[in-house]
Write a protein that holds these residues in place. Structure first.
Motif: not given
Length: 116
Positions: A12-27
């Motif tokens: 699907s089209s994604c003109p703007r992405r949602l921003q998320t910051v969660v601990p699993t990203q750093a890990l």
């Protein structure tokens, strides 16, 4: 690996992405085999380009990672980290490992992960 970073739905089209910051990203960035291999490759590049000159390695790493020169306080902290982890007293393979840990830390810096 990319699942931790909320990739867009490919069907699907994604003109703007949602921003998320969660601990699993750093890990993920700290523990991913891909991130670790890239850190080792970065360390080898620094050793190839700067030989055994620690201050040059730190300056070059900063320039490549952040596209700016390293500040004096940052250089001091980086050199302290490398020295405390035995960089100056180690054999070449151990130096590469210590430098790879430093590079992995750079990859996890907010300045590397987020664009202003």
């Amino acid at each position: 690996m990319f699942g931790a970073f909320d990739p867009p739905e490919v069907m699907s089209s994604c003109p703007r992405r949602l921003q998320t910051v969660v601990p699993t990203q750093a890990l993920t960035l700290l523990n991913s085999p891909v991130a670790r291999e890239q850190a080792r490759a970065f360390a080898r590049r620094l050793l190839d380009e700067c030989a055994d000159k620690l201050e040059q390695q730190v300056a070059r790493a900063w320039l490549l990672a952040f596209s700016r020169p390293v500040a004096a306080a940052e250089a001091e902290r980086a050199l302290d980290f490398l020295r405390r982890h035995g960089y100056e007293t180690s054999a070449l393979s151990a130096k590469e490992a210590v430098l790879a840990d430093f590079c992995l830390a750079l990859f996890n810096a907010n300045e590397f992960v987020y664009l202003d």
